[in-house]
Design a protein around this motif. Structure first.
Motif, PDB file in Angstrom:
ATOM      1  N   ASP A  53      10.986   3.522   5.283  1.00  0.00           N
ATOM      2  CA  ASP A  53      11.673   2.501   4.488  1.00  0.00           C
ATOM      3  C   ASP A  53      12.220   1.383   5.375  1.00  0.00           C
ATOM      4  OD1 ASP A  53      11.171   3.642   2.044  1.00  0.00           O
ATOM      5  OD2 ASP A  53      13.065   4.748   1.958  1.00  0.00           O
ATOM      6  N   ARG A  54      12.739   1.767   6.540  1.00  0.00           N
ATOM      7  CA  ARG A  54      13.340   0.765   7.423  1.00  0.00           C
ATOM      8  C   ARG A  54      12.286  -0.162   8.015  1.00  0.00           C
ATOM      9  NH1 ARG A  54      16.029   3.996  10.399  1.00  0.00           N
ATOM     10  NH2 ARG A  54      14.712   4.042  12.263  1.00  0.00           N
ATOM     11  N   THR A  55      11.132   0.394   8.359  1.00  0.00           N
ATOM     12  CA  THR A  55      10.072  -0.408   8.978  1.00  0.00           C
ATOM     13  C   THR A  55       9.099  -0.997   7.964  1.00  0.00           C
ATOM     14  OG1 THR A  55       8.681   1.546   9.289  1.00  0.00           O
ATOM     15  CG2 THR A  55      10.194   0.969  11.082  1.00  0.00           C
ATOM     16  N   LEU A  56       9.181  -0.520   6.716  1.00  0.00           N
ATOM     17  CA  LEU A  56       8.267  -0.929   5.646  1.00  0.00           C
ATOM     18  C   LEU A  56       6.807  -0.640   6.017  1.00  0.00           C
ATOM     19  CD1 LEU A  56       9.853  -4.298   4.430  1.00  0.00           C
ATOM     20  CD2 LEU A  56      10.082  -2.017   3.434  1.00  0.00           C
ATOM     21  N   GLU A  57       6.590   0.406   6.810  1.00  0.00           N
ATOM     22  CA  GLU A  57       5.240   0.826   7.175  1.00  0.00           C
ATOM     23  C   GLU A  57       4.929   2.139   6.458  1.00  0.00           C
ATOM     24  OE1 GLU A  57       1.679   1.982   8.520  1.00  0.00           O
ATOM     25  OE2 GLU A  57       3.402   3.311   8.841  1.00  0.00           O
ATOM     26  N   ARG A  58       3.805   2.202   5.760  1.00  0.00           N
ATOM     27  CA  ARG A  58       3.477   3.387   4.960  1.00  0.00           C
ATOM     28  C   ARG A  58       2.227   4.108   5.462  1.00  0.00           C
ATOM     29  NH1 ARG A  58       8.418   3.387   2.676  1.00  0.00           N
ATOM     30  NH2 ARG A  58       8.825   1.451   1.534  1.00  0.00           N
ATOM     31  N   TYR A  70       3.564   9.129  -1.766  1.00  0.00           N
ATOM     32  CA  TYR A  70       3.972   8.897  -3.148  1.00  0.00           C
ATOM     33  C   TYR A  70       4.468   7.475  -3.362  1.00  0.00           C
ATOM     34  CZ  TYR A  70       3.657  13.444  -5.461  1.00  0.00           C
ATOM     35  OH  TYR A  70       3.199  14.585  -6.070  1.00  0.00           O
ATOM     36  N   SER A  71       4.930   6.800  -2.308  1.00  0.00           N
ATOM     37  CA  SER A  71       5.427   5.433  -2.462  1.00  0.00           C
ATOM     38  C   SER A  71       4.300   4.407  -2.447  1.00  0.00           C
ATOM     39  CB  SER A  71       6.421   5.111  -1.341  1.00  0.00           C
ATOM     40  OG  SER A  71       5.758   5.001  -0.086  1.00  0.00           O
ATOM     41  N   ILE A  72       3.098   4.793  -1.990  1.00  0.00           N
ATOM     42  CA  ILE A  72       2.013   3.838  -1.834  1.00  0.00           C
ATOM     43  C   ILE A  72       1.359   3.429  -3.156  1.00  0.00           C
ATOM     44  CG2 ILE A  72      -0.298   3.504  -0.835  1.00  0.00           C
ATOM     45  CD1 ILE A  72       0.642   5.054   1.609  1.00  0.00           C
ATOM     46  N   PRO A  73       0.995   4.363  -4.064  1.00  0.00           N
ATOM     47  CA  PRO A  73       0.312   3.937  -5.295  1.00  0.00           C
ATOM     48  C   PRO A  73       1.091   2.908  -6.109  1.00  0.00           C
ATOM     49  CG  PRO A  73       0.099   6.304  -5.010  1.00  0.00           C
ATOM     50  CD  PRO A  73       1.060   5.835  -3.962  1.00  0.00           C
ATOM     51  N   SER A  74       2.411   3.074  -6.233  1.00  0.00           N
ATOM     52  CA  SER A  74       3.193   2.131  -7.039  1.00  0.00           C
ATOM     53  C   SER A  74       3.233   0.743  -6.398  1.00  0.00           C
ATOM     54  CB  SER A  74       4.620   2.652  -7.227  1.00  0.00           C
ATOM     55  OG  SER A  74       5.264   2.821  -5.983  1.00  0.00           O
ATOM     56  N   ILE A  75       3.030   0.664  -5.065  1.00  0.00           N
ATOM     57  CA  ILE A  75       2.987  -0.629  -4.375  1.00  0.00           C
ATOM     58  C   ILE A  75       1.579  -1.216  -4.450  1.00  0.00           C
ATOM     59  CG2 ILE A  75       3.306  -1.809  -2.165  1.00  0.00           C
ATOM     60  CD1 ILE A  75       5.218   0.451  -1.365  1.00  0.00           C
ATOM     61  N   TYR A  76       0.601  -0.418  -4.097  1.00  0.00           N
ATOM     62  CA  TYR A  76      -0.789  -0.882  -3.991  1.00  0.00           C
ATOM     63  C   TYR A  76      -1.401  -1.180  -5.353  1.00  0.00           C
ATOM     64  CZ  TYR A  76      -5.532  -1.017  -2.004  1.00  0.00           C
ATOM     65  OH  TYR A  76      -6.790  -1.399  -1.599  1.00  0.00           O
ATOM     66  N   LEU A  77      -0.983  -0.446  -6.372  1.00  0.00           N
ATOM     67  CA  LEU A  77      -1.553  -0.625  -7.714  1.00  0.00           C
ATOM     68  C   LEU A  77      -0.634  -1.412  -8.623  1.00  0.00           C
ATOM     69  CD1 LEU A  77      -3.000   2.960  -8.342  1.00  0.00           C
ATOM     70  CD2 LEU A  77      -4.194   0.955  -7.455  1.00  0.00           C
ATOM     71  N   SER A  78       0.251  -2.232  -8.061  1.00  0.00           N
ATOM     72  CA  SER A  78       1.175  -2.994  -8.890  1.00  0.00           C
ATOM     73  C   SER A  78       0.400  -3.942  -9.803  1.00  0.00           C
ATOM     74  CB  SER A  78       2.132  -3.807  -8.010  1.00  0.00           C
ATOM     75  OG  SER A  78       1.409  -4.683  -7.172  1.00  0.00           O
ATOM     76  N   GLY A  79       0.944  -4.183 -10.987  1.00  0.00           N
ATOM     77  CA  GLY A  79       0.296  -5.049 -11.948  1.00  0.00           C
ATOM     78  C   GLY A  79      -0.245  -4.258 -13.126  1.00  0.00           C
ATOM     79  N   PRO A  80      -0.959  -4.936 -14.047  1.00  0.00           N
ATOM     80  CA  PRO A  80      -1.522  -4.257 -15.217  1.00  0.00           C
ATOM     81  C   PRO A  80      -2.439  -3.115 -14.805  1.00  0.00           C
ATOM     82  CG  PRO A  80      -1.677  -6.647 -15.440  1.00  0.00           C
ATOM     83  CD  PRO A  80      -1.242  -6.385 -14.040  1.00  0.00           C
ATOM     84  N   ILE A  84      -7.347   1.219   2.719  1.00  0.00           N
ATOM     85  CA  ILE A  84      -6.196   0.434   2.261  1.00  0.00           C
ATOM     86  C   ILE A  84      -5.740  -0.482   3.391  1.00  0.00           C
ATOM     87  CG2 ILE A  84      -3.848   0.517   1.350  1.00  0.00           C
ATOM     88  CD1 ILE A  84      -4.445   3.273   0.269  1.00  0.00           C
ATOM     89  N   PRO A  85      -5.956  -1.789   3.272  1.00  0.00           N
ATOM     90  CA  PRO A  85      -5.535  -2.718   4.333  1.00  0.00           C
ATOM     91  C   PRO A  85      -4.014  -2.738   4.471  1.00  0.00           C
ATOM     92  CG  PRO A  85      -7.057  -3.762   2.774  1.00  0.00           C
ATOM     93  CD  PRO A  85      -6.630  -2.479   2.157  1.00  0.00           C
ATOM     94  N   ALA A  86      -3.541  -2.854   5.699  1.00  0.00           N
ATOM     95  CA  ALA A  86      -2.096  -2.887   5.939  1.00  0.00           C
ATOM     96  C   ALA A  86      -1.455  -4.075   5.233  1.00  0.00           C
ATOM     97  CB  ALA A  86      -1.821  -2.950   7.441  1.00  0.00           C
ATOM     98  N   ARG A  87      -2.164  -5.209   5.203  1.00  0.00           N
ATOM     99  CA  ARG A  87      -1.581  -6.406   4.586  1.00  0.00           C
ATOM    100  C   ARG A  87      -1.368  -6.228   3.086  1.00  0.00           C
ATOM    101  NH1 ARG A  87      -6.988  -7.523   5.199  1.00  0.00           N
ATOM    102  NH2 ARG A  87      -8.082  -8.184   3.301  1.00  0.00           N
ATOM    103  N   ALA A  88      -2.174  -5.349   2.463  1.00  0.00           N
ATOM    104  CA  ALA A  88      -2.043  -5.138   1.014  1.00  0.00           C
ATOM    105  C   ALA A  88      -0.705  -4.497   0.677  1.00  0.00           C
ATOM    106  CB  ALA A  88      -3.176  -4.255   0.512  1.00  0.00           C
ATOM    107  N   LEU A  89      -0.184  -3.676   1.576  1.00  0.00           N
ATOM    108  CA  LEU A  89       1.123  -3.063   1.343  1.00  0.00           C
ATOM    109  C   LEU A  89       2.249  -3.988   1.787  1.00  0.00           C
ATOM    110  CD1 LEU A  89       0.427   0.629   2.434  1.00  0.00           C
ATOM    111  CD2 LEU A  89       0.227  -0.416   0.178  1.00  0.00           C
ATOM    112  N   ARG A  90       2.016  -4.768   2.861  1.00  0.00           N
ATOM    113  CA  ARG A  90       3.048  -5.705   3.321  1.00  0.00           C
ATOM    114  C   ARG A  90       3.296  -6.796   2.295  1.00  0.00           C
ATOM    115  NH1 ARG A  90       0.558  -5.315   8.539  1.00  0.00           N
ATOM    116  NH2 ARG A  90      -0.562  -7.264   8.108  1.00  0.00           N
ATOM    117  N   GLU A  91       2.216  -7.263   1.687  1.00  0.00           N
ATOM    118  CA  GLU A  91       2.354  -8.366   0.733  1.00  0.00           C
ATOM    119  C   GLU A  91       3.157  -7.971  -0.497  1.00  0.00           C
ATOM    120  OE1 GLU A  91      -1.671  -9.310  -0.061  1.00  0.00           O
ATOM    121  OE2 GLU A  91      -2.003 -10.411   1.802  1.00  0.00           O
ATOM    122  N   ARG A  92       3.156  -6.687  -0.796  1.00  0.00           N
ATOM    123  CA  ARG A  92       3.856  -6.237  -2.006  1.00  0.00           C
ATOM    124  C   ARG A  92       5.176  -5.564  -1.679  1.00  0.00           C
ATOM    125  NH1 ARG A  92      -1.600  -5.690  -2.645  1.00  0.00           N
ATOM    126  NH2 ARG A  92      -2.500  -6.290  -4.627  1.00  0.00           N
ATOM    127  N   ALA A  93       5.523  -5.454  -0.395  1.00  0.00           N
ATOM    128  CA  ALA A  93       6.744  -4.765   0.005  1.00  0.00           C
ATOM    129  C   ALA A  93       7.980  -5.531  -0.435  1.00  0.00           C
ATOM    130  CB  ALA A  93       6.753  -4.594   1.508  1.00  0.00           C
TER     131      ALA A  93
END
Length: 441
Positions: free
Chosen positions: A314-319, A366-376, A432-441
């Motif tokens: 959580d502190r580093t925002l790295e998943r 468990y924290s990754i799907p809700s970030i990576y699959l955000s949206g409809p 899963i690209p690292a930027r895809a999780l950073r952009e939605r963090a």
């Protein structure tokens, strides 16, 4: 200046009032809900210790045991959607009560399963009974906590997994060690009878102590009810009215990437939850009380490391590397276990390290799907990811049991499981690209 100062003071007072209110709600709701989750995992995994005596008394092989473990997940998968549909009609409280009373009854009736067929049926019915408990509990939390506060409550709820091992393993070992032969019942029969009672008791407590919504709670003042209602309404307004469709999720390749990763995570989860007692037993520990006490050591370390790794993530925002690295480490421990036969000290150390890595990796994953699959489509996508993992959860114990029965050892099965876990970690890093999780963090 004075006006600004007064405004800041007023906002601080309002925030403090909300903190006190949600602390009050948490103290009322979370202990009982956490106890229910702990008991659900105890009743799901207690056959790990029971199998030692089921093999001696009834001749149940590792193949029978592995298939029974897998059938639990078959029932779980088949009835997850119907249970969730019923949840929408009758509400979370009645759903939780229905599930807990039924799984308690099935656990007690498992004491009568003296043939493989009856044992298979009991485990399948336990999966049917428990289907919907986890989403029902999360739905219940959503009725009481806005999303900004719900993550902390969900993390607290997840502590039920390691706590079940810390509490359940010694308890199961003590029951079987102390009560075998009492009243004409065998030790494993007492295990199922006694551990089937708590979910029934807790289910009745949920019936009388829980309410579906804050507006129904007599222990909240009118102002407190209004405040929670406003927070939840603002939460929904912020989210908007978009709802994900199953068809959209089926067309999303990201869902299948995460689903394959979850297959590795669930394969590891079953190695931890269902095979730890048998691995310790194979290392030369035969006494069921010692087996229960030693089986509790890995979850203790696992809970501590899980909290530390989750906080660092959580502190580093790295998943990605937090989750995949933990999976790789756990896979190494699985391979090490396949070569540690006959040395209980090395086995316990490897199991403790593997469990710590598993809990850490799963919590971050468990924290990754809700970030990576955000949206409809995100809700349906997350459900599909969980379902794909559940198929692996059904298949892996059957495979391990068959290998144990065929070869007399778990070694090859542990190595194959390690390969699946490593593959899941590689898919996570590559797919899963690292930027895809950073952009939605």
């Amino acid at each position: 200046m004075t006006s600004t100062s007064q405004q800041g003071t007023g906002q601080g007072t309002a925030t403090a009032a909300r903190d006190r209110l949600y602390r009050k709600v948490a103290l009322r709701v979370m202990p009982l809900l956490l106890a229910c989750y702990v008991v659900s995992f105890i009743d799901r995994t207690n056959i790990g210790i029971a199998q030692v005596r089921l093999h001696a008394d009834l001749g149940f092989s590792a193949g029978v045991y592995g298939l029974a473990v897998g059938l639990f997940f078959v029932g779980f998968i088949l009835f997850e959607v119907p249970s969730n549909m019923l949840l929408a009609k009758i509400g979370a409280r009645k759903t939780l009560v229905r599930i807990m009373l039924s799984w308690g009854a099935v656990t007690i009736l498992t004491s009568l399963a003296t043939t493989p067929t009856l044992f298979y049926g009991a485990r399948f019915l336990l999966g049917v009974a428990e289907a919907g408990f986890f989403p029902g509990a999360l739905y219940y939390l959503a009725q009481w906590f806005p999303s900004a506060r719900r993550t902390r409550m969900t993390a607290l709820f997840f502590l039920g997994v390691p706590l079940s091992g810390i509490i359940g393993s010694p308890l199961s070992g003590w029951i079987m060690h102390s009560l075998g032969g009492v009243g004409g019942l065998r030790d494993w029969q007492w295990l199922f009878v006694l551990e089937g009672v708590p979910p029934i008791v807790l289910g009745l407590l949920v019936l009388f102590l829980f309410q579906d919504k804050p507006s129904e709670a007599k222990w909240l003042s009118t102002a407190e009810k209004q405040l929670i209602t406003e927070d939840l309404a603002a939460d929904q307004e912020h989210k908007g009215t978009k709802h994900g469709s199953l068809l959209r999720a089926l067309r999303d390749p990201r869902v299948y990437i995460l689903g394959l990763v979850s297959c590795g995570a669930y394969t590891l989860a079953n190695a931890v939850s269902f095979w730890t007692p048998l691995i310790i037993n194979s290392a030369g520990v035969g006494n069921v009380l010692s087996l229960g006490l030693l089986s509790a050591i890995p979850p203790v370390l696992g809970m501590v490391v899980m909290l530390l790794v989750g906080r660092h993530s959580d502190r580093t925002l790295e998943r990605r590397w937090h989750a995949a690295g933990a999976e790789f480490f756990a896979a190494g421990c699985l391979i090490g276990l396949s070569f540690a036969t006959g040395n209980p000290y090395v086995v316990i150390v490897l199991l403790a390290l593997m469990t710590a890595a598993h809990y850490s990796g799963l919590t971050v994953f468990y924290s990754i799907p809700s970030i990576y699959l955000s949206g409809p489509g995100s809700a349906s996508g997350i459900a599909m990811v969980t379902t794909m993992g559940s198929f692996a959860a059904a298949a892996s114990p059957t495979m391990l049991g068959w290998i144990k029965t065929t070869t007399g050892k778990l070694d090859l099965g542990l190595q194959i499981s390690a390969a699946v876990v490593i593959l899941g970690g590689l898919i996570l890093l590559i797919g899963i690209p690292a930027r895809a999780l950073r952009e939605r963090a």
